[in-house]
Scaffold this motif. Structure first.
Motif, PDB file in Angstrom:
ATOM      1  N   VAL A   5      59.084 -62.248  36.789  1.00 42.22           N
ATOM      2  CA  VAL A   5      60.315 -62.682  37.175  1.00 42.22           C
ATOM      3  C   VAL A   5      61.019 -61.896  38.154  1.00 42.22           C
ATOM      4  CG1 VAL A   5      62.634 -63.732  36.602  1.00 42.22           C
ATOM      5  CG2 VAL A   5      60.609 -64.308  35.518  1.00 42.22           C
ATOM      6  N   GLY A   6      60.984 -60.833  37.856  1.00 43.43           N
ATOM      7  CA  GLY A   6      61.748 -59.650  38.562  1.00 43.43           C
ATOM      8  C   GLY A   6      61.124 -59.631  40.086  1.00 43.43           C
ATOM      9  N   LEU A   7      59.752 -59.866  40.186  1.00 44.44           N
ATOM     10  CA  LEU A   7      59.108 -59.966  41.474  1.00 44.44           C
ATOM     11  C   LEU A   7      59.104 -61.174  42.316  1.00 44.44           C
ATOM     12  CD1 LEU A   7      55.867 -58.007  40.474  1.00 44.44           C
ATOM     13  CD2 LEU A   7      57.479 -57.057  41.905  1.00 44.44           C
ATOM     14  N   THR A   8      59.518 -62.212  41.522  1.00 50.05           N
ATOM     15  CA  THR A   8      59.381 -63.684  42.209  1.00 50.05           C
ATOM     16  C   THR A   8      60.395 -64.552  42.238  1.00 50.05           C
ATOM     17  OG1 THR A   8      58.413 -64.567  40.234  1.00 50.05           O
ATOM     18  CG2 THR A   8      56.794 -63.800  41.514  1.00 50.05           C
ATOM     19  N   LEU A   9      61.449 -64.316  41.623  1.00 51.79           N
ATOM     20  CA  LEU A   9      62.903 -65.142  41.681  1.00 51.79           C
ATOM     21  C   LEU A   9      63.541 -64.706  42.780  1.00 51.79           C
ATOM     22  CD1 LEU A   9      64.367 -66.991  40.053  1.00 51.79           C
ATOM     23  CD2 LEU A   9      65.879 -65.283  39.045  1.00 51.79           C
ATOM     24  N   PRO A  10      63.838 -65.684  43.701  1.00 54.32           N
ATOM     25  CA  PRO A  10      64.497 -65.359  44.989  1.00 54.32           C
ATOM     26  C   PRO A  10      66.051 -65.118  44.614  1.00 54.32           C
ATOM     27  CG  PRO A  10      63.452 -67.540  45.064  1.00 54.32           C
ATOM     28  CD  PRO A  10      63.177 -66.989  43.701  1.00 54.32           C
ATOM     29  N   SER A  11      66.613 -64.297  45.615  1.00 49.18           N
ATOM     30  CA  SER A  11      67.797 -64.060  45.413  1.00 49.18           C
ATOM     31  C   SER A  11      68.881 -64.583  46.013  1.00 49.18           C
ATOM     32  CB  SER A  11      68.242 -62.347  45.955  1.00 49.18           C
ATOM     33  OG  SER A  11      67.992 -62.360  47.070  1.00 49.18           O
ATOM     34  N   THR A  12      68.372 -65.320  47.008  1.00 49.92           N
ATOM     35  CA  THR A  12      69.300 -66.470  47.739  1.00 49.92           C
ATOM     36  C   THR A  12      68.371 -68.017  48.024  1.00 49.92           C
ATOM     37  OG1 THR A  12      68.579 -65.372  50.032  1.00 49.92           O
ATOM     38  CG2 THR A  12      70.513 -64.351  48.745  1.00 49.92           C
ATOM     39  N   ARG A  13      69.191 -68.807  48.562  1.00 47.89           N
ATOM     40  CA  ARG A  13      68.782 -69.845  49.190  1.00 47.89           C
ATOM     41  C   ARG A  13      67.836 -69.508  50.131  1.00 47.89           C
ATOM     42  NH1 ARG A  13      73.043 -74.713  48.200  1.00 47.89           N
ATOM     43  NH2 ARG A  13      73.554 -74.381  46.014  1.00 47.89           N
ATOM     44  N   ARG A  14      68.370 -68.720  51.073  1.00 49.08           N
ATOM     45  CA  ARG A  14      67.834 -68.409  52.531  1.00 49.08           C
ATOM     46  C   ARG A  14      66.353 -67.795  52.405  1.00 49.08           C
ATOM     47  NH1 ARG A  14      67.579 -63.794  56.108  1.00 49.08           N
ATOM     48  NH2 ARG A  14      67.576 -64.452  58.179  1.00 49.08           N
ATOM     49  N   GLU A  15      66.343 -66.888  51.086  1.00 45.48           N
ATOM     50  CA  GLU A  15      65.070 -66.264  50.720  1.00 45.48           C
ATOM     51  C   GLU A  15      64.032 -67.168  50.184  1.00 45.48           C
ATOM     52  OE1 GLU A  15      63.189 -62.954  47.617  1.00 45.48           O
ATOM     53  OE2 GLU A  15      65.238 -62.962  48.093  1.00 45.48           O
ATOM     54  N   LEU A  16      64.660 -68.349  49.387  1.00 45.77           N
ATOM     55  CA  LEU A  16      63.624 -69.450  48.847  1.00 45.77           C
ATOM     56  C   LEU A  16      63.255 -70.205  50.033  1.00 45.77           C
ATOM     57  CD1 LEU A  16      63.050 -71.023  46.319  1.00 45.77           C
ATOM     58  CD2 LEU A  16      64.769 -72.248  46.555  1.00 45.77           C
ATOM     59  N   ARG A  17      64.096 -70.670  50.924  1.00 46.61           N
ATOM     60  CA  ARG A  17      63.614 -71.379  52.055  1.00 46.61           C
ATOM     61  C   ARG A  17      62.408 -70.620  52.734  1.00 46.61           C
ATOM     62  NH1 ARG A  17      69.280 -72.744  52.403  1.00 46.61           N
ATOM     63  NH2 ARG A  17      69.342 -71.364  54.257  1.00 46.61           N
ATOM     64  N   SER A  18      62.718 -69.487  52.981  1.00 46.42           N
ATOM     65  CA  SER A  18      61.814 -68.511  53.869  1.00 46.42           C
ATOM     66  C   SER A  18      60.530 -68.555  53.129  1.00 46.42           C
ATOM     67  CB  SER A  18      62.235 -67.109  53.782  1.00 46.42           C
ATOM     68  OG  SER A  18      61.233 -66.079  54.434  1.00 46.42           O
ATOM     69  N   ARG A  19      60.227 -68.174  51.701  1.00 45.57           N
ATOM     70  CA  ARG A  19      59.185 -68.563  50.760  1.00 45.57           C
ATOM     71  C   ARG A  19      58.410 -69.845  51.012  1.00 45.57           C
ATOM     72  NH1 ARG A  19      60.288 -65.465  45.341  1.00 45.57           N
ATOM     73  NH2 ARG A  19      61.082 -63.319  46.247  1.00 45.57           N
ATOM     74  N   GLN A  20      59.390 -70.899  50.815  1.00 48.12           N
ATOM     75  CA  GLN A  20      58.535 -72.262  51.300  1.00 48.12           C
ATOM     76  C   GLN A  20      58.173 -72.761  52.566  1.00 48.12           C
ATOM     77  OE1 GLN A  20      61.946 -74.420  49.437  1.00 48.12           O
ATOM     78  NE2 GLN A  20      61.183 -74.246  47.354  1.00 48.12           N
ATOM     79  N   GLY A  21      58.613 -71.775  53.421  1.00 50.74           N
ATOM     80  CA  GLY A  21      58.132 -72.039  55.035  1.00 50.74           C
ATOM     81  C   GLY A  21      59.202 -73.058  55.385  1.00 50.74           C
TER      82      GLY A  21
END
Length: 246
Positions: free
Chosen positions: A216-232
Motif C-alpha cells: 500500500v505504501g508503494l501503490t496508494l496515490p497521494s493525490t487525484r492528479r497522481e491517480l489520473r496519471s497512473r490511469q493514463g
C-alpha cells in the motif's frame, strides 16, 4: 518563477500530504526487531515455556528492554500509517465507511501494540523477574495485546483500506484482494483467544499485514492528479503551463 507558479506548487505539495512509505518501512523494521531480538539473545524462543521465559527476563534484561522499546516504538509509525492512508482515501474522494473502519481499527491496533511494549517494559523492572508469577502475568498481557487484540484490530485496517481501494479503484486489484484475504485471516485468528493451536494464524495475520502495508505504501496515490496519471488520464489542469512568448 512567478508568484502564481510558486503558489500552485505550494498547493500541490500541501495536497500531496505526508509520505506513506517512510512510516511503513519504520514500522516493518521495528516489528521485525521486536520479534527477533528475544530469540537471538536467548538462543531459543523465550515464550516456549515458563522456564525459558523466566530465564530470559532474569539473564537477558537488556535484550528484554530492547524488545520492549522496539515494540512500543513500532506503534508510532503504525499510527502515522493509519492517519496518512485514511487521509489519502479522503483526498481521493473516498469518504466512505471503509475509511472510518480502517481509521478506528488501525488506531486500536496501534494502541494494543503500545500496550504490549509497555507490559514487556514492566517485566524488565528491578525485582519483577524474581517472581515467576509476575513475569508470566505480564507476558500474558503482552501476548494478549500484541497477539489476538492487535491482529483482530489490524484486520479492520486492512479490510477498510482494501474495500475502499477496490470501490474507488485507487489500489491495484492484487493488493486490495490480498489485503482482504489477510483481513479474513486476522479475524479468524481471534479464535486463538478461545482455542489453543491457532497461533499460526496470528503470525500469518501480523506478517501478512506487514507485507500488505508495504504494498500500500508503494501503490496508494497521494493525490487525484497522481491517480489520473497512473490511469493514463490527462486533464488540462494537469498539463504543464507553457509560458507565453514575449
Amino acid at each position: 518563477m512567478t508568484s502564481s507558479t510558486l503558489a500552485t506548487k505550494r498547493r500541490r505539495m500541501h495536497s500531496a500530504g505526508a509520505p506513506l512509505l517512510p512510516p511503513t518501512i519504520a514500522y516493518a523494521v521495528l516489528t521485525v526487531l521486536g520479534v527477533a531480538v528475544p530469540s537471538v539473545a536467548a538462543g531459543v524462543r523465550p515464550w516456549t515455556s515458563d522456564a525459558a521465559l523466566l530465564d530470559f527476563f532474569q539473564h537477558h534484561n537488556g535484550s528484554a528492554h530492547a524488545s520492549a522499546f522496539f515494540t512500543l516504538g513500532a506503534a508510532i509509525p503504525l499510527a502515522v500509517f493509519v492517519a496518512v492512508s485514511t487521509s489519502r482515501l479522503r483526498t481521493l474522494g473516498l469518504d466512505v465507511p471503509g475509511r472510518i473502519i480502517a481509521q478506528i481499527g488501525g488506531t486500536a491496533a496501534a494502541a494494543m501494540l503500545a500496550l504490549a511494549g509497555v507490559a514487556t517494559l514492566a517485566a524488565t523492572q528491578p525485582r519483577v523477574a524474581d517472581s515467576a508469577a509476575s513475569v508470566r502475568l505480564l507476558y500474558g498481557l503482552t501476548f494478549a495485546a500484541g497477539g489476538p487484540a492487535y491482529v483482530v484490530f489490524s484486520g479492520l485496517l486492512l479490510a477498510g483500506v482494501s474495500v475502499s481501494g477496490l470501490i474507488g479503484r485507487v489500489l491495484p486489484r492484487a493488493v486490495a484482494w490480498f489485503g482482504l484475504v489477510i483481513a479474513v485471516v486476522c479475524e479468524v485468528a481471534s479464535l486463538s483467544a478461545a482455542f489453543d493451536g491457532m497461533d499460526l494464524l496470528l503470525a500469518v495475520g501480523r506478517f501478512g499485514g506487514l507485507v500488505w502495508m508495504i504494498a500500500v505504501g508503494l501503490t496508494l496515490p497521494s493525490t487525484r492528479r497522481e491517480l489520473r496519471s497512473r490511469q493514463g488520464i490527462t486533464r488540462a489542469v494537469d498539463e504543464p503551463s507553457v509560458p507565453s512568448p514575449r
